[in-house]
Design a protein around this motif. Structure first.
Motif, PDB file in Angstrom:
ATOM      1  N   ASN A  67      54.266  30.432  42.176  1.00  0.00           N
ATOM      2  CA  ASN A  67      55.210  29.539  41.504  1.00  0.00           C
ATOM      3  C   ASN A  67      56.410  30.326  40.990  1.00  0.00           C
ATOM      4  O   ASN A  67      57.048  29.931  40.021  1.00  0.00           O
ATOM      5  CB  ASN A  67      54.523  28.787  40.366  1.00  0.00           C
ATOM      6  N   ASN A  68      56.739  31.424  41.633  1.00  0.00           N
ATOM      7  CA  ASN A  68      57.852  32.258  41.178  1.00  0.00           C
ATOM      8  C   ASN A  68      59.167  31.488  41.115  1.00  0.00           C
ATOM      9  O   ASN A  68      59.957  31.687  40.201  1.00  0.00           O
ATOM     10  CB  ASN A  68      58.021  33.474  42.093  1.00  0.00           C
ATOM     11  N   GLN A  69      59.414  30.610  42.090  1.00  0.00           N
ATOM     12  CA  GLN A  69      60.667  29.872  42.100  1.00  0.00           C
ATOM     13  C   GLN A  69      60.757  28.962  40.879  1.00  0.00           C
ATOM     14  O   GLN A  69      61.798  28.866  40.230  1.00  0.00           O
ATOM     15  CB  GLN A  69      60.806  29.052  43.379  1.00  0.00           C
ATOM     16  N   GLY A  70      59.658  28.313  40.534  1.00  0.00           N
ATOM     17  CA  GLY A  70      59.651  27.464  39.342  1.00  0.00           C
ATOM     18  C   GLY A  70      59.885  28.269  38.081  1.00  0.00           C
ATOM     19  O   GLY A  70      60.600  27.840  37.167  1.00  0.00           O
ATOM     20  N   ASP A  71      59.295  29.462  38.011  1.00  0.00           N
ATOM     21  CA  ASP A  71      59.515  30.330  36.852  1.00  0.00           C
ATOM     22  C   ASP A  71      60.976  30.766  36.771  1.00  0.00           C
ATOM     23  O   ASP A  71      61.544  30.849  35.691  1.00  0.00           O
ATOM     24  CB  ASP A  71      58.615  31.565  36.928  1.00  0.00           C
ATOM     25  N   ASN A  72      61.564  31.059  37.920  1.00  0.00           N
ATOM     26  CA  ASN A  72      62.967  31.481  37.929  1.00  0.00           C
ATOM     27  C   ASN A  72      63.890  30.368  37.455  1.00  0.00           C
ATOM     28  O   ASN A  72      64.916  30.635  36.818  1.00  0.00           O
ATOM     29  CB  ASN A  72      63.386  31.923  39.331  1.00  0.00           C
ATOM     30  N   TYR A  73      63.549  29.113  37.755  1.00  0.00           N
ATOM     31  CA  TYR A  73      64.395  27.999  37.349  1.00  0.00           C
ATOM     32  C   TYR A  73      64.478  27.873  35.832  1.00  0.00           C
ATOM     33  O   TYR A  73      65.508  27.488  35.289  1.00  0.00           O
ATOM     34  CB  TYR A  73      63.885  26.684  37.932  1.00  0.00           C
ATOM     35  N   ILE A  74      63.396  28.170  35.122  1.00  0.00           N
ATOM     36  CA  ILE A  74      63.405  27.950  33.668  1.00  0.00           C
ATOM     37  C   ILE A  74      63.554  29.245  32.867  1.00  0.00           C
ATOM     38  O   ILE A  74      63.601  29.206  31.646  1.00  0.00           O
ATOM     39  CB  ILE A  74      62.125  27.216  33.217  1.00  0.00           C
ATOM     40  N   ARG A  75      63.691  30.375  33.522  1.00  0.00           N
ATOM     41  CA  ARG A  75      63.724  31.658  32.808  1.00  0.00           C
ATOM     42  C   ARG A  75      64.851  31.738  31.782  1.00  0.00           C
ATOM     43  O   ARG A  75      64.618  32.105  30.644  1.00  0.00           O
ATOM     44  CB  ARG A  75      63.832  32.816  33.796  1.00  0.00           C
ATOM     45  N   MET A  76      66.068  31.408  32.156  1.00  0.00           N
ATOM     46  CA  MET A  76      67.190  31.564  31.231  1.00  0.00           C
ATOM     47  C   MET A  76      67.058  30.630  30.029  1.00  0.00           C
ATOM     48  O   MET A  76      67.407  31.002  28.907  1.00  0.00           O
ATOM     49  CB  MET A  76      68.520  31.319  31.941  1.00  0.00           C
ATOM     50  N   THR A  77      66.537  29.440  30.240  1.00  0.00           N
ATOM     51  CA  THR A  77      66.318  28.525  29.124  1.00  0.00           C
ATOM     52  C   THR A  77      65.301  29.103  28.158  1.00  0.00           C
ATOM     53  O   THR A  77      65.474  29.035  26.935  1.00  0.00           O
ATOM     54  CB  THR A  77      65.833  27.161  29.646  1.00  0.00           C
ATOM     55  N   GLU A  78      64.238  29.681  28.689  1.00  0.00           N
ATOM     56  CA  GLU A  78      63.208  30.287  27.846  1.00  0.00           C
ATOM     57  C   GLU A  78      63.763  31.487  27.076  1.00  0.00           C
ATOM     58  O   GLU A  78      63.442  31.683  25.905  1.00  0.00           O
ATOM     59  CB  GLU A  78      62.002  30.717  28.685  1.00  0.00           C
ATOM     60  N   VAL A  79      64.586  32.290  27.713  1.00  0.00           N
ATOM     61  CA  VAL A  79      65.191  33.443  27.042  1.00  0.00           C
ATOM     62  C   VAL A  79      66.093  32.961  25.905  1.00  0.00           C
ATOM     63  O   VAL A  79      66.058  33.498  24.802  1.00  0.00           O
ATOM     64  CB  VAL A  79      65.986  34.309  28.045  1.00  0.00           C
ATOM     65  N   GLN A  80      66.883  31.922  26.159  1.00  0.00           N
ATOM     66  CA  GLN A  80      67.780  31.404  25.127  1.00  0.00           C
ATOM     67  C   GLN A  80      66.979  30.863  23.946  1.00  0.00           C
ATOM     68  O   GLN A  80      67.322  31.114  22.805  1.00  0.00           O
ATOM     69  CB  GLN A  80      68.671  30.310  25.720  1.00  0.00           C
ATOM     70  N   GLN A  81      65.891  30.172  24.215  1.00  0.00           N
ATOM     71  CA  GLN A  81      65.067  29.643  23.129  1.00  0.00           C
ATOM     72  C   GLN A  81      64.391  30.771  22.357  1.00  0.00           C
ATOM     73  O   GLN A  81      64.232  30.690  21.139  1.00  0.00           O
ATOM     74  CB  GLN A  81      64.012  28.682  23.683  1.00  0.00           C
TER      75      GLN A  81
END
Length: 99
Positions: A67-81
């Motif tokens: 599920n690497n692609q799914g993780d990549n999609y939300i990574r920046m949002t998670e970092v910002q939070q």
């Protein structure tokens, strides 16, 4: 026999050889003061989740292996939070998502 059936037959043969070299555990064979559930061995998981193992390999080749692609999609949002804790407004969240 097609290749899918050959894979499944070989997989089940591997599990059978694993059962011979590593017999199933007895649930009652635990230490006196041991509590909780016994940890599942890899062999047991491979047997119990055989459908999931073959999902990406045999039954539906469109399913990705990870599920690497799914993780990549939300990574920046998670970092910002993680850094700021939250968005201060809906407008700020929408602007972040546009970027």
């Amino acid at each position: 026999m097609n290749s899918q059936q050959e894979y499944i037959k070989e997989y089940q043969g591997i599990l059978a050889r694993g059962d011979i070299s590593c017999p199933q555990r007895d649930e009652h064979a635990r230490k006196k003061d041991q509590r909780g559930r016994l940890k599942a061995l890899l062999l047991e998981r491979l047997r119990d989740y055989q459908g999931d193992v073959f999902r990406f390999m045999v039954s539906d080749i469109a399913v990705p292996f990870t599920n690497n692609q799914g993780d990549n999609y939300i990574r920046m949002t998670e970092v910002q939070q993680k850094i700021s804790g939250c968005f201060r407004s809906i407008q700020g969240a929408e602007m972040f998502c546009l970027i």
